[in-house]
Enzyme design. Structure first.
Site, mmCIF file in Angstrom:
data_model
loop_
_atom_site.group_PDB
_atom_site.id
_atom_site.type_symbol
_atom_site.label_atom_id
_atom_site.label_comp_id
_atom_site.label_asym_id
_atom_site.label_seq_id
_atom_site.Cartn_x
_atom_site.Cartn_y
_atom_site.Cartn_z
ATOM 1 N N LEU A 112 4.496 7.417 5.581
ATOM 2 C CA LEU A 112 5.624 8.119 6.640
ATOM 3 C C LEU A 112 5.788 9.330 5.596
ATOM 4 O O LEU A 112 6.027 9.117 4.483
ATOM 5 C CB LEU A 112 6.674 7.564 6.955
ATOM 6 C CG LEU A 112 6.530 6.094 7.657
ATOM 7 C CD1 LEU A 112 7.735 5.503 7.836
ATOM 8 C CD2 LEU A 112 6.087 6.635 9.165
ATOM 9 N N SER A 181 4.029 8.504 -3.669
ATOM 10 C CA SER A 181 4.460 7.590 -2.732
ATOM 11 C C SER A 181 5.280 6.457 -3.271
ATOM 12 O O SER A 181 5.128 6.129 -4.530
ATOM 13 C CB SER A 181 3.263 6.997 -2.061
ATOM 14 O OG SER A 181 2.358 7.747 -1.380
ATOM 15 N N ILE A 192 5.660 -0.424 4.073
ATOM 16 C CA ILE A 192 6.244 0.941 4.217
ATOM 17 C C ILE A 192 5.750 1.977 3.122
ATOM 18 O O ILE A 192 6.342 1.661 1.896
ATOM 19 C CB ILE A 192 7.550 1.178 4.794
ATOM 20 C CG1 ILE A 192 7.837 0.063 5.785
ATOM 21 C CG2 ILE A 192 7.882 2.494 5.123
ATOM 22 C CD1 ILE A 192 6.858 0.114 7.062
ATOM 23 N N GLU A 193 5.037 2.911 3.349
ATOM 24 C CA GLU A 193 4.833 3.950 2.378
ATOM 25 C C GLU A 193 5.719 5.168 2.657
ATOM 26 O O GLU A 193 5.342 5.646 3.707
ATOM 27 C CB GLU A 193 3.460 4.303 1.995
ATOM 28 C CG GLU A 193 2.899 5.091 1.058
ATOM 29 C CD GLU A 193 1.418 5.296 1.163
ATOM 30 O OE1 GLU A 193 0.862 6.305 0.382
ATOM 31 O OE2 GLU A 193 0.606 4.558 1.782
ATOM 32 N N VAL A 194 6.621 5.545 1.884
ATOM 33 C CA VAL A 194 7.308 6.845 2.133
ATOM 34 C C VAL A 194 6.765 7.796 1.159
ATOM 35 O O VAL A 194 6.794 7.766 -0.053
ATOM 36 C CB VAL A 194 8.799 6.673 1.967
ATOM 37 C CG1 VAL A 194 9.469 8.231 2.202
ATOM 38 C CG2 VAL A 194 9.233 5.896 3.337
#
Length: 198
Positions: A112, A181, A192-194
């Site tokens: 994301l 990331s 979940i990768e932000v």
């Protein structure tokens, strides 16, 4: 003479079609890309479906941790909206048809993109005190006031509110360029990768 002209035009047209039916290869910011001769061109992702163990837990996590909007549609179906996309949520064992052949909680790996700097994301996580992706800790009351430490690492900030960092911040390659990331897990153990684009 006319036959020769039509033959030449036909020959030129065949070469033209042959040239544009071949895959196009070019080098961009993210490496070499291969464009097929398929006439279909996908513009963007509209939505994807997450199969989850608990819809309420997932709604709470994504709305509080990542600021996603809770969307109700078609009666009482739930989704998480962000930008022009959304995650539709299916309760495990009660999936809507049609669905994936083997829907399984915790099988997603998502990246994301945010404009918010990752350190600020981490500070937000510490301030909200929302329980995180570690299923053994999910549901604990983490809403205690904590003084903000100085010089603390991003990983420590996430861990302070129960979100264990798997990796990051690290350099990665996104769809259109370089990104930084941070990885953690949601209540179903989805990765979940932000990320921030440079």
């Amino acid at each position: 003479m006319a036959a020769f002209v039509f033959w030449r035009l036909g020959s030129f047209g065949a070469r033209w079609r042959e040239m544009f039916n071949k895959p196009l290869v070019y080098a961009g910011l993210v490496g070499t890309r291969l464009h097929s001769s398929c006439p279909v061109r996908i513009r963007r992702l509209d939505h994807l479906v997450l199969t989850v163990k608990s819809v309420p837990d997932t709604l709470a996590f994504y709305s509080k941790i990542l600021g996603m909007e809770i969307v109700t549609f078609k009666g009482n179906r739930k989704a998480l909206g962000f930008g022009q996309q959304k995650f539709n949520l299916h309760q495990s064992g009660q999936e809507f048809e049609p669905k994936a052949r083997h829907p399984t909680p915790g099988s997603a790996d998502l990246c994301l993109i945010t404009d918010t700097p990752l350190l600020k994301v981490s500070e937000h996580l510490q301030e909200t005190g929302v329980p995180g992706g570690n299923p053994r800790r999910h549901g604990e009351n983490m809403q205690t006031e904590r003084p903000r430490p100085t010089g603390i690492r991003t990983q420590d900030l996430l861990a302070a509110c129960g979100v264990a960092v798997e990796e990051g911040p690290v350099e990665r390659t996104g769809a259109v360029g370089s990104i930084t990331s941070l990885y953690f897990r949601d209540p179903d153990d989805n990765l979940i990768e932000v990320s921030n684009y440079h």
